[in-house]
Every structure is written in structure tokens, then in C-alpha cells.
Design a protein around this motif. Structure first.
Motif, PDB file in Angstrom:
ATOM      1  N   GLY A 137       0.824  -1.205   0.000  1.00 13.04           N
ATOM      2  CA  GLY A 137       0.000   0.000   0.000  1.00 13.04           C
ATOM      3  C   GLY A 137       0.861   1.259   0.000  1.00 13.04           C
ATOM      4  O   GLY A 137       0.616   2.206  -0.741  1.00 13.04           O
ATOM      5  N   LEU A 138       1.928   1.257   0.829  1.00  7.28           N
ATOM      6  CA  LEU A 138       2.771   2.459   0.935  1.00  7.28           C
ATOM      7  C   LEU A 138       3.492   2.763  -0.369  1.00  7.28           C
ATOM      8  O   LEU A 138       3.621   3.926  -0.755  1.00  7.28           O
ATOM      9  N   SER A 139       3.947   1.698  -1.101  1.00  6.18           N
ATOM     10  CA  SER A 139       4.659   2.014  -2.355  1.00  6.18           C
ATOM     11  C   SER A 139       3.696   2.567  -3.398  1.00  6.18           C
ATOM     12  O   SER A 139       4.025   3.518  -4.125  1.00  6.18           O
ATOM     13  N   ALA A 140       2.460   2.015  -3.459  1.00  2.09           N
ATOM     14  CA  ALA A 140       1.489   2.543  -4.429  1.00  2.09           C
ATOM     15  C   ALA A 140       1.110   3.973  -4.032  1.00  2.09           C
ATOM     16  O   ALA A 140       0.899   4.846  -4.878  1.00  2.09           O
ATOM     17  N   PHE A 141       1.088   4.213  -2.714  1.00  8.80           N
ATOM     18  CA  PHE A 141       0.585   5.461  -2.182  1.00  8.80           C
ATOM     19  C   PHE A 141       1.406   6.685  -2.617  1.00  8.80           C
ATOM     20  O   PHE A 141       0.868   7.716  -2.988  1.00  8.80           O
ATOM     21  N   GLY A 142       2.757   6.514  -2.591  1.00  7.59           N
ATOM     22  CA  GLY A 142       3.634   7.613  -2.975  1.00  7.59           C
ATOM     23  C   GLY A 142       3.292   8.142  -4.350  1.00  7.59           C
ATOM     24  O   GLY A 142       3.199   9.351  -4.585  1.00  7.59           O
ATOM     25  N   VAL A 143       3.011   7.265  -5.306  1.00  5.14           N
ATOM     26  CA  VAL A 143       2.711   7.642  -6.688  1.00  5.14           C
ATOM     27  C   VAL A 143       1.356   8.339  -6.740  1.00  5.14           C
ATOM     28  O   VAL A 143       1.177   9.433  -7.281  1.00  5.14           O
ATOM     29  N   GLU A 144       0.385   7.682  -6.041  1.00  8.17           N
ATOM     30  CA  GLU A 144      -1.000   8.157  -6.039  1.00  8.17           C
ATOM     31  C   GLU A 144      -1.093   9.603  -5.502  1.00  8.17           C
ATOM     32  O   GLU A 144      -1.750  10.455  -6.080  1.00  8.17           O
ATOM     33  N   LEU A 145      -0.343   9.858  -4.404  1.00  4.00           N
ATOM     34  CA  LEU A 145      -0.424  11.139  -3.710  1.00  4.00           C
ATOM     35  C   LEU A 145      -0.141  12.347  -4.613  1.00  4.00           C
ATOM     36  O   LEU A 145      -0.976  13.226  -4.786  1.00  4.00           O
ATOM     37  N   GLY A 146       1.060  12.308  -5.230  1.00  2.64           N
ATOM     38  CA  GLY A 146       1.447  13.434  -6.074  1.00  2.64           C
ATOM     39  C   GLY A 146       0.437  13.661  -7.178  1.00  2.64           C
ATOM     40  O   GLY A 146      -0.055  14.784  -7.386  1.00  2.64           O
ATOM     41  N   ALA A 147       0.042  12.567  -7.858  1.00  6.24           N
ATOM     42  CA  ALA A 147      -0.845  12.678  -9.017  1.00  6.24           C
ATOM     43  C   ALA A 147      -2.191  13.270  -8.609  1.00  6.24           C
ATOM     44  O   ALA A 147      -2.712  14.182  -9.246  1.00  6.24           O
TER      45      ALA A 147
END
Ligand code: FA5
Length: 359
Positions: free
Chosen positions: A12-22
Motif C-alpha cells: 500500500g505504501l509504495s502505491a501510495f507515494g505515486v497516487e499522492l502526487g498525481a
């Protein structure tokens, strides 16, 4: 096969970093940005769901994963704040660069216009009449010293008005005991202040709020008075009568009768109360016997007056052998009630627009 909660959080945390900025970059309004934040940090938000899994993480991994989840959370907050500032700055720029807004244009829906409160209007009208008779307008404070309100006006120390129960006393930090202060109980304080400050001849009028422990249909704890006084050589009661008769004629109309009844005030000698002939039954709005306003007497009391007592002149450094003067004080609400036929003084202070629009 059940998935290890620690692995689930890792993923979840690795997907989250990408999701956040976008997500935050995609928001073009403050509302969209707030919605995106709620999707991450709200009740069912993706980061919130990861946080919920922490309870099931084995203790040896809990510290390290907990720190990473918390760091992700602060990352969301600071990214949110950063984007919020950028959006606001962009909106402000667009505002400044857009077409100019002309604030002087009239509105599309006309704003309802207010007007002066009836008590204020009547107070100004009364002052205007006296100004036209040659009186100069003076001012005095609503909190004054006991000396100006009572002592110099020759009130005996045991007069009921000086009692704690009758007046609103004010504690002044550090004041010596002989300079107690109170909310003035009448505008006669202005006579004293003016005579202390200016040598005669003097002709002054002053209006303002006064305070007493009174409360019923004709008495309010805060009300207004207009005070007038004149000090000169050879002033007599005849001139007092002339001035007040001229006031009654100008204010209530030609032919208004004026009656002086002997009365007592410690600061005048002789003293009188003044009645005017009832404006309601005189105008034929009611028959004399049935008139509710004057209660069938044909007269309405509006003020107290008299020749300024020689003791009061002495207290203000004015030589009573050379100068004489008269003074009068009227209740503005009383004058307004009579002019407009208002049966209860409290209506004037409830500020109900349904009442106030009628004036
Ligand atoms: C005085 O206050 C004297 N200072 C008037 C005066 C001045 C006499 C100069 C002589 C020389 P009195 O307490 O009667 O007097 O009040 C004057 C008027 O104020 C009354 O006629 C009445 O119209 C009004 N008044 C008095 N108490 C109240 C109250 N609680 N609410 C509304 N009006 C009041």
C-alpha cells in the motif's frame, strides 16, 4: 491463503507515494483538493485503511512500519498545504488579472434604507429648537463624579437618589473615597461642568443618555434627557417661561398651552414642572374625557426646571450676587412617546423592526 498485514501495508505504501502526487496535482479547485485529501485520510481513505491494519502487524515490524505510515501521513498533510497555497495564489492572480470590479456600481437589488431611531431624531429636533433660540450645544460624559452629579447640585448626602439602591455606582481603581463615580442620573451634570470651565454669560443645551434603577411602562433604566441652562446678569423666571413656551410652540405647534406647577429640585429655587396641553385631544384625535394619553386632564408633563440655586452657582465659582440663571431638563423618550402616541417606553428599546419602520 491470508495475506500478511505487514506485506499489505508495504504494498500500500509504495502505491501510495505515486497516487499522492498525481491526485493533488490533478486538483484544480480547493474543493477538488479537499475531496482528494478526504479520499486518502478520510474515514474509508486508503491511508486510513493501512493504519487500521497496524494492529495486526507482528510486534517486531510494528515500529518500523508505524514510522513509515506516520511519515506518509505527514507527507499527505504537507503536500496538501503546498497545493492549497498554490491554488489560492493562482485564484488571487486570476482575480487581479481579470476584468476590474466596479464597486461604485449600484446593486441589482436595492438595499433597504435605514433611518434614525425615533429617540435620536426627537433628541436632535429638541436640540435644534434650542439652537435656533441661541443656545450652544455642550457635551458631558455618561460616567461622572459624584460631585458633579449630586454634591455641587446641592443634593443633601442622605437624598434617596444618592443611595446605592437608586443609582449605578462605578468602582474606579485607585480613586480616593471623595471622588466616587457613577452612571449619571441626569444631564444636570453638564450645567456644573460648563460653569466650572467657562465664565458667564452662558447659554448651553446638552442631550444624552442617563441611568437610574427604574423599570416600568413609563420608566426605563437607561433613557435620554436634554438639559438647558442660561446664566447672565438679571435673568428672571419670566425669561425661563418665555424660552420654554417658545420651545413648546415650535415643537408641538402654535397655540400649544404651557403650564408651570411648583415643584422641588435641590438645585433650583423656585422649581417647577412643566406640562404642555395634550397634543392628542387638542388635535381632536380623542375626546378630552376619553384621552388615554393625558388621562382626561388635558395636560402632559414634559420637564423639570427652575432658577439655579445660589448655592450651585457658588459651588461652580460663579458669584450669585452678580449672576442669576435658569435651568431645565426634559425626558426625551417622554417627548417622543407624546409626539408619536407610544404607550410603553420599552417599545423604544426592543429594536423590533416592525415597530421602528413606523417612524
Ligand atoms: C431631573 O432629572 C432634573 N435634573 C431636571 C431638572 C433640570 C430640573 C434642571 C430643574 C432644573 P426628573 O427626575 O424629574 O428631573 O427627570 C426629568 C424628566 O426625565 C422627567 O420629567 C421624565 O420625563 C424623565 N424621566 C425621569 N425618569 C425616567 C425614566 N426612568 N425613564 C424615562 N424617562 C424618565
Amino acid at each position: 491463503m491470508s495475506v500478511d498485514p505487514a506485506d499489505q501495508i508495504e504494498a500500500g505504501l509504495s502505491a501510495f507515494g505515486v497516487e499522492l502526487g498525481a491526485r493533488f496535482d490533478a486538483a484544480t479547485t480547493e474543493q477538488e483538493l479537499r475531496n482528494a485529501r478526504a479520499e486518502l485520510l478520510g474515514k474509508g481513505g486508503s491511508l486510513t485503511s493501512l493504519l487500521k491494519l497496524m494492529g495486526r502487524v507482528p510486534p517486531e515490524r510494528r515500529k518500523e512500519l508505524g514510522e513509515r505510515v506516520n511519515a506518509a501521513k505527514s507527507g499527505v498533510e504537507s503536500a496538501f498545504e503546498g497545493r492549497l497555497l498554490a491554488l489560492r495564489a493562482a485564484a488571487r492572480r486570476a482575480d487581479l488579472e481579470g476584468p476590474a470590479l466596479d464597486l461604485t456600481m449600484p446593486g441589482r437589488v436595492p438595499a433597504p434604507r435605514g433611518h434614525m431611531h425615533p429617540v435620536t431624531r426627537v433628541r436632535f429636533e429638541i436640540l435644534d429648537v434650542f439652537r435656533s433660540l441661541g443656545f450652544e450645544v455642550a457635551w458631558g460624559p455618561e460616567i461622572d463624579l459624584e460631585q458633579n452629579n449630586f454634591t455641587r447640585l446641592a443634593f443633601p448626602p442622605d437624598h434617596p437618589a444618592t443611595d446605592m439602591q437608586d443609582s449605578f455606582w462605578v468602582r474606579v481603581a485607585g480613586a480616593p473615597p471623595d471622588s466616587r463615580a457613577l452612571l449619571r442620573t441626569h444631564t444636570s451634570t453638564v450645567q456644573i461642568r460648563e460653569m466650572l470651565q467657562h465664565p458667564p454669560p452662558l447659554a448651553r443645551v446638552s442631550g444624552g443618555a442617563v441611568f437610574r434603577r427604574d423599570d416600568d411602562v413609563t420608566h426605563s433604566p437607561m433613557f435620554h434627557q436634554v438639559e438647558g441652562f442660561l446664566v447672565d446678569e438679571g435673568v428672571s423666571f419670566a425669561q425661563l417661561k418665555g424660552v420654554l413656551t417658545a420651545f413648546a410652540e415650535r415643537f408641538y405647534g402654535p397655540g400649544t398651552g404651557v403650564r408651570f406647577r411648583p415643584s422641588y429640585f435641590p438645585f433650583v429655587e423656585p422649581g417647577a414642572e412643566v406640562d404642555v396641553s395634550c397634543v392628542f385631544c387638542r388635535a381632536g384625535e380623542a375626546s378630552r374625557a376619553a384621552c388615554r394619553v393625558c388621562k382626561g386632564t388635558g395636560w402632559l408633563e414634559i420637564l423639570g426646571c427652575g432658577m439655579i440655586h445660589p448655592r450651585v452657582l457658588e459651588h461652580c465659582g460663579v458669584d450669585p450676587e452678580r449672576w442669576t440663571g435658569f435651568a431645565f431638563g426634559m425626558g426625551v423618550e417622554r417627548v417622543a412617546m407624546l409626539r408619536y402616541g407610544i404607550p410603553d417606553i420599552r417599545l423604544l428599546f426592543e429594536n423590533d423592526p416592525r415597530f421602528l419602520v413606523q417612524f
